[in-house]
Design an enzyme around this catalytic site. Structure first.
Site, mmCIF file in Angstrom:
data_model
loop_
_atom_site.group_PDB
_atom_site.id
_atom_site.type_symbol
_atom_site.label_atom_id
_atom_site.label_comp_id
_atom_site.label_asym_id
_atom_site.label_seq_id
_atom_site.Cartn_x
_atom_site.Cartn_y
_atom_site.Cartn_z
ATOM 1 N N ARG A 258 -15.757 -14.425 -10.951
ATOM 2 C CA ARG A 258 -15.043 -13.143 -10.890
ATOM 3 C C ARG A 258 -16.022 -11.999 -11.088
ATOM 4 O O ARG A 258 -15.905 -10.942 -10.489
ATOM 5 C CB ARG A 258 -13.963 -13.097 -11.972
ATOM 6 C CG ARG A 258 -12.773 -13.983 -11.647
ATOM 7 C CD ARG A 258 -11.756 -13.965 -12.761
ATOM 8 N NE ARG A 258 -11.388 -12.610 -13.115
ATOM 9 C CZ ARG A 258 -11.394 -12.129 -14.367
ATOM 10 N NH1 ARG A 258 -11.753 -12.885 -15.366
ATOM 11 N NH2 ARG A 258 -11.055 -10.884 -14.597
ATOM 12 N N LEU B 212 -9.475 -6.765 -13.492
ATOM 13 C CA LEU B 212 -10.875 -6.344 -13.444
ATOM 14 C C LEU B 212 -11.642 -6.989 -14.593
ATOM 15 O O LEU B 212 -11.137 -7.108 -15.713
ATOM 16 C CB LEU B 212 -10.981 -4.820 -13.568
ATOM 17 C CG LEU B 212 -10.289 -3.981 -12.494
ATOM 18 C CD1 LEU B 212 -10.607 -2.499 -12.710
ATOM 19 C CD2 LEU B 212 -10.681 -4.400 -11.085
ATOM 20 N N GLY C 131 0.781 -1.244 0.000
ATOM 21 C CA GLY C 131 0.000 0.000 0.000
ATOM 22 C C GLY C 131 0.809 1.288 0.000
ATOM 23 O O GLY C 131 0.300 2.330 0.419
ATOM 24 N N SER C 132 2.037 1.252 -0.512
ATOM 25 C CA SER C 132 2.818 2.500 -0.485
ATOM 26 C C SER C 132 2.236 3.539 -1.460
ATOM 27 O O SER C 132 2.302 4.743 -1.193
ATOM 28 C CB SER C 132 4.293 2.232 -0.780
ATOM 29 O OG SER C 132 4.489 1.876 -2.122
ATOM 30 N N HIS D 53 1.837 1.323 -12.976
ATOM 31 C CA HIS D 53 2.573 0.138 -13.440
ATOM 32 C C HIS D 53 4.072 0.441 -13.388
ATOM 33 O O HIS D 53 4.494 1.503 -13.861
ATOM 34 C CB HIS D 53 2.137 -0.193 -14.876
ATOM 35 C CG HIS D 53 2.788 -1.425 -15.399
ATOM 36 N ND1 HIS D 53 2.357 -2.694 -15.051
ATOM 37 C CD2 HIS D 53 3.843 -1.603 -16.230
ATOM 38 C CE1 HIS D 53 3.124 -3.582 -15.655
ATOM 39 N NE2 HIS D 53 4.032 -2.955 -16.377
ATOM 40 N N GLU E 115 -8.254 -4.332 -21.782
ATOM 41 C CA GLU E 115 -7.001 -5.017 -22.079
ATOM 42 C C GLU E 115 -5.975 -4.622 -21.014
ATOM 43 O O GLU E 115 -5.632 -3.428 -20.898
ATOM 44 C CB GLU E 115 -6.523 -4.564 -23.461
ATOM 45 C CG GLU E 115 -5.729 -5.611 -24.201
ATOM 46 C CD GLU E 115 -5.197 -5.047 -25.514
ATOM 47 O OE1 GLU E 115 -4.216 -5.594 -26.008
ATOM 48 O OE2 GLU E 115 -5.752 -4.051 -26.009
ATOM 49 N N MET F 217 -4.083 -6.980 -7.110
ATOM 50 C CA MET F 217 -3.630 -8.135 -7.884
ATOM 51 C C MET F 217 -4.784 -8.959 -8.453
ATOM 52 O O MET F 217 -4.729 -10.186 -8.493
ATOM 53 C CB MET F 217 -2.716 -9.010 -7.003
ATOM 54 C CG MET F 217 -1.487 -8.280 -6.506
ATOM 55 S SD MET F 217 -0.496 -7.581 -7.838
ATOM 56 C CE MET F 217 0.332 -9.058 -8.384
HETATM 57 C C1 GRF Z 1 3.830 -1.051 -7.397
HETATM 58 O O1 GRF Z 1 5.099 -1.347 -7.891
HETATM 59 C C2 GRF Z 1 2.887 -0.743 -8.533
HETATM 60 O O2 GRF Z 1 3.511 -0.132 -9.616
HETATM 61 C C3 GRF Z 1 2.395 -2.123 -8.920
HETATM 62 O O3 GRF Z 1 2.271 -2.810 -7.719
HETATM 63 C C4 GRF Z 1 3.160 -2.254 -6.749
HETATM 64 C C5 GRF Z 1 2.321 -1.861 -5.577
HETATM 65 O O4 GRF Z 1 3.094 -1.386 -4.523
HETATM 66 N N1 GRF Z 1 1.168 -2.049 -9.663
HETATM 67 P P1 GRF Z 1 2.398 -0.716 -3.260
HETATM 68 O O5 GRF Z 1 1.436 -1.756 -2.689
HETATM 69 O O6 GRF Z 1 1.665 0.495 -3.733
HETATM 70 O O7 GRF Z 1 3.512 -0.410 -2.321
#
Ligand code: GRF
Length: 205
Positions: free
Chosen positions: A70, A98, A17-18, A114, A148, A95
């Site tokens: 889903r 959608l 969650g950073s 990303h 996509e 993760m």
């Molecule tokens: C990050 O590297 C983001 O780019 C990717 O997943 C990671 C999530 O990190 N989609 P955090 O949970 O926000 O620390």
């Protein structure tokens, strides 16, 4: 959306969650005129959920195992988001892919971050893939989510050099620093009504 209204944001996470924290920090420090109305996770033990609770934010976990498909799961998430009148959904290490239903319900109102320069290296473990490919530069991309995976219109990117002795961890750490800058910036532009999507291009007004 109208730049005057105080927008509502939901962040969907599965882990540390950073990026959620970076988005919330931008709100706390007045850099973005929005309210974080929900931090949602598909993982009960996502560390980010604990941080959100410590910060007094509303959190919600839904167990995917309790749903038969889903699509049913996404319908439940959509319901929770609609209930709170959310303007922008930020995927931040969420993760789950959608479903098309989810993407269609909130067209051009879902963003993702990303850790590579899309359209290069979509998918997972992309820092290692960038190292293995031998590219000199990688980085981070904020984009709108389309059906996509990792292919929606690009909002912002940041470039990070790949060093000769980089490991997956060292490169990921340097990219993360940039992620924490461009994700709040992209959300701010959204809430200021400055993002205009034409085809697959995003124009910043
Ligand atoms: C990050 O590297 C983001 O780019 C990717 O997943 C990671 C999530 O990190 N989609 P955090 O949970 O926000 O620390």
């Amino acid at each position: 959306m109208s730049p005057k209204k105080r927008g509502k944001i939901a962040v969907l996470i599965s882990g540390r969650g950073s990026n959620f924290k970076a988005l919330h920090d931008a709100i706390r420090t007045g850099k973005m005129n929005a309210e974080m109305a929900l931090v949602f996770s598909n993982k009960e033990d996502a560390p980010g959920l604990g941080i959100a609770r410590q910060r007094g934010l509303e959190t919600l976990y839904l167990n995917p195992k309790l749903f038969t498909s889903r699509e049913d799961y996404d319908k439940a998430v959509i319901h929770q988001i609609r209930k709170r009148d959310i303007d922008l959904i930020c995927l931040a290490g969420y993760m789950r892919v959608l479903t098309p239903l989810f993407c269609q319900q909130f067209k051009h109102r879902i963003m993702n971050i990303h850790p590579a320069l899309l359209p290069s290296f979509p998918g997972l473990h992309v820092q290692q893939k960038a190292i293995d490919w031998g590219v000199r530069f990688s980085g981070a991309t904020v984009h709108f989510v389309s059906e996509e995976v990792d292919m929606g219109p690009i909002i912002l990117q940041a470039v990070v050099p790949v060093l000769q002795d980089d490991t997956e961890e060292t490169l990921a750490a340097r990219i993360l620093v940039e992620e924490h800058k461009i994700y709040p910036e992209a959300a701010r532009l959204f809430f200021e009504g400055r993002l205009e999507i034409r085809g697959r291009k995003v124009f910043i007004r």
